[in-house]
Write a protein that holds these residues in place. Structure first.
Motif, PDB file in Angstrom:
ATOM      1  N   LEU A   1      13.886  -2.905   5.202  1.00  0.00           N
ATOM      2  CA  LEU A   1      13.344  -4.231   5.488  1.00  0.00           C
ATOM      3  C   LEU A   1      11.909  -4.175   6.012  1.00  0.00           C
ATOM      4  N   CYS A   2      11.531  -3.030   6.617  1.00  0.00           N
ATOM      5  CA  CYS A   2      10.187  -2.919   7.190  1.00  0.00           C
ATOM      6  C   CYS A   2       9.103  -2.694   6.146  1.00  0.00           C
ATOM      7  N   LYS A   3       9.463  -2.138   4.999  1.00  0.00           N
ATOM      8  CA  LYS A   3       8.437  -1.800   4.011  1.00  0.00           C
ATOM      9  C   LYS A   3       7.642  -3.028   3.561  1.00  0.00           C
ATOM     10  N   PRO A   4       8.281  -4.156   3.209  1.00  0.00           N
ATOM     11  CA  PRO A   4       7.477  -5.322   2.811  1.00  0.00           C
ATOM     12  C   PRO A   4       6.673  -5.925   3.960  1.00  0.00           C
ATOM     13  N   MET A   5       7.068  -5.626   5.211  1.00  0.00           N
ATOM     14  CA  MET A   5       6.321  -6.149   6.348  1.00  0.00           C
ATOM     15  C   MET A   5       4.906  -5.559   6.429  1.00  0.00           C
ATOM     16  N   LEU A   6       4.714  -4.364   5.842  1.00  0.00           N
ATOM     17  CA  LEU A   6       3.374  -3.774   5.837  1.00  0.00           C
ATOM     18  C   LEU A   6       2.391  -4.604   5.012  1.00  0.00           C
ATOM     19  N   LEU A   7       2.920  -5.415   4.106  1.00  0.00           N
ATOM     20  CA  LEU A   7       2.056  -6.282   3.310  1.00  0.00           C
ATOM     21  C   LEU A   7       1.437  -7.391   4.156  1.00  0.00           C
ATOM     22  N   LEU A   8       2.105  -7.745   5.250  1.00  0.00           N
ATOM     23  CA  LEU A   8       1.656  -8.869   6.079  1.00  0.00           C
ATOM     24  C   LEU A   8       0.889  -8.411   7.312  1.00  0.00           C
ATOM     25  N   ALA A   9       1.157  -7.181   7.766  1.00  0.00           N
ATOM     26  CA  ALA A   9       0.523  -6.693   8.993  1.00  0.00           C
ATOM     27  C   ALA A   9      -0.902  -6.236   8.698  1.00  0.00           C
ATOM     28  N   ARG A  10      -1.868  -6.837   9.396  1.00  0.00           N
ATOM     29  CA  ARG A  10      -3.279  -6.495   9.183  1.00  0.00           C
ATOM     30  C   ARG A  10      -3.969  -5.979  10.440  1.00  0.00           C
ATOM     31  N   THR A  11      -3.328  -6.119  11.591  1.00  0.00           N
ATOM     32  CA  THR A  11      -3.930  -5.666  12.842  1.00  0.00           C
ATOM     33  C   THR A  11      -3.173  -4.454  13.369  1.00  0.00           C
ATOM     34  N   THR A  12      -3.836  -3.687  14.220  1.00  0.00           N
ATOM     35  CA  THR A  12      -3.221  -2.469  14.743  1.00  0.00           C
ATOM     36  C   THR A  12      -1.923  -2.734  15.502  1.00  0.00           C
ATOM     37  N   PRO A  13      -1.851  -3.742  16.394  1.00  0.00           N
ATOM     38  CA  PRO A  13      -0.585  -3.992  17.101  1.00  0.00           C
ATOM     39  C   PRO A  13       0.564  -4.342  16.156  1.00  0.00           C
TER      40      PRO A  13
ATOM     41  N   VAL B   1       5.938  -1.322  -4.201  1.00  0.00           N
ATOM     42  CA  VAL B   1       6.836  -0.415  -4.922  1.00  0.00           C
ATOM     43  C   VAL B   1       7.744   0.326  -3.941  1.00  0.00           C
ATOM     44  N   SER B   2       7.201   0.724  -2.810  1.00  0.00           N
ATOM     45  CA  SER B   2       7.993   1.410  -1.794  1.00  0.00           C
ATOM     46  C   SER B   2       9.162   0.551  -1.323  1.00  0.00           C
TER      47      SER B   2
END
Length: 426
Positions: free
Chosen positions: A110-122, A194-195
């Motif tokens: 579930l975390c892999k698609p969240m990287l698409l939305l996270a743009r800041t270091t925190p 893809v991940s």
């Protein structure tokens, strides 16, 4: 592929295994092969991200070395906070290892698609932490299932087979990331997409192919009924292994830092960076099974410590730089892969023989927690040293620390047996 019947209870007598031909190694249990398949698929997904994440953070987002060290520490150490919980939950109710492992794999997926939305270091740090929480939950139950499905004298080889399959995914993941970036330069989000799809496939394979409960194998050892979960550290063998894993983890520079050091010394472009993990993974894949079998014969603890000697050699090459270009990269990556082949599955195989079956998940989790906590602290220390005095000083300090930790591990472990001795051999 043979899989144990999940409807059998954990107290059922094990079925007689078909006789193997003399001179041939015993067959690997179907459960080990099924878990290896899950790990192979999941590692394709994870290593796609791992291969591009350092460059994505440092170049695309402009994260400083100290900031990267903190994120890398979170990535490697967040699992330490919940690894013990995963082992304890897996041991409950006669063995719920599959359910806990599935929850861990699902959380990471579930975390892999969240990287698409996270743009800041925190935000990226939060996503990475949750992903590693999933890894922490699944690791001990998965390794407990492998150990429970395998006779004690064959565990090194069984873990070697599992880690080899896992590493096949580690080879495919960076290669796939490389191809995506070649087709779409700077397309980090395409890699993350893809991940995500591959991670979901791994969870599906786990649910469909891995048995729910495993047959128990009676082994000599301390009565589990007298051991509370956290009291497993009273077992001398487990306590020594856990302490050594923690000490060595404190001086183990993370893969990401190793690859960044190589990239700087070789002057590689961003497009070629994802290929560096392939060197490590290729050597790991080739040596995982042979070194697992060797550990079964000559001593798993000894093999584990010697693996860190290979890592020490890799640090020395990066520090002294006796050559440049491809020869230097090949030597460092070969030693890095040898380190993983001699230590990763070997640690779990050695620890499994010191813990009774009913506390197997908790025992393995305690050892893994110590190692993960050590690596977490090491990542933060390397990031701070790099920011203050540069990468050469950071690596020099860790090289000295690893030499001291390896010497201490040799004294702590001593000539201890790797698995319980059968009654008839006593």
């Amino acid at each position: 592929m043979y899989l144990a019947d999940s409807r059998r209870t954990s107290t059922a007598a094990p079925a007689a295994a078909p006789a193997d031909r003399p001179g041939r190694p015993a067959r690997i249990a179907g459960t080990v092969l099924a878990l290896g398949t899950v790990s192979l698929i999941t590692d394709i997904s994870s290593e796609m991200v791992t291969a591009v994440l350092p460059l994505y953070l440092v170049t695309a987002l402009g994260v400083s070395p100290l900031g990267f060290g903190l994120l890398d520490g979170v990535y490697n150490g967040a699992s330490a906070a919940v690894r013990l919980l995963g082992g304890l939950l897996g041991d409950r109710g006669g063995g719920r290892h599959k359910a806990v492992a599935a929850a861990g794999y699902g959380l990471s997926a579930l975390c892999k698609p969240m990287l698409l939305l996270a743009r800041t270091t925190p935000l990226i740090g939060l996503v990475l932490a949750v992903d590693r929480v999933g890894k922490g939950l699944r690791t001990a139950p998965r390794d407990a299932m492998i150990s429970l499905a395998t006779p004690p004298e064959q565990r090194g080889r069984a873990f070697g087979v599992h880690r080899a399959m896992d590493t096949a995914g580690a080879l495919a993941g960076p290669l796939l990331a490389f191809l995506i970036l070649r087709a779409a330069p700077g397309g980090y989000h395409a890699v993350f997409t893809v991940s995500s799809c591959v991670a979901a496939l791994g969870v599906l394979v786990l649910v469909l192919l891995v048995p729910g409960r495993l047959l128990r194998r009676a082994e000599p050892g301390p009565p589990a009924a007298r051991l509370r979960p956290l009291e497993t550290l009273r077992l001398p063998g487990l306590r020594r292994i856990a302490l050594c894993a923690t000490l060595l983890g404190l001086a183990t520079v993370s893969d990401s830092f190793v690859y960044l050091l190589l990239q700087r010394r070789l002057g590689l472009s961003a497009g070629w960076f994802p290929l560096l993990p392939l060197g490590t993974a290729a050597v790991y894949l080739l040596l995982a099974v042979p070194l697992g079998a060797l550990g079964d014969k000559t001593g798993r603890r000894r093999t584990f410590v010697l693996g860190h000697a290979a890592l020490l050699g890799g640090y020395a090459l990066l520090l002294l730089r006796p050559g440049t270009g491809v020869p230097l990269a090949a030597a460092v990556l070969a030693l890095h892969g040898l380190f993983y082949a001699a230590t990763d599955g070997m640690l779990a195989a050695a620890a499994a023989g010191t813990v009774p079956e009913e506390r197997r998940g908790a025992g393995l989790a305690l050892v893994g927690t110590g190692q993960a906590a050590g690596r977490f602290a090491c990542s933060i220390a390397v990031g701070a040293l790099w920011s203050r005095w540069g990468d050469t000083t950071a690596l020099a300090v860790m090289t000295g620390a690893l030499a001291i930790a390896a010497a201490a591990a040799v004294r702590l472990l001593g000539p201890q047996p790797d698995h319980p001795v059968p009654e008839e051999a006593r």
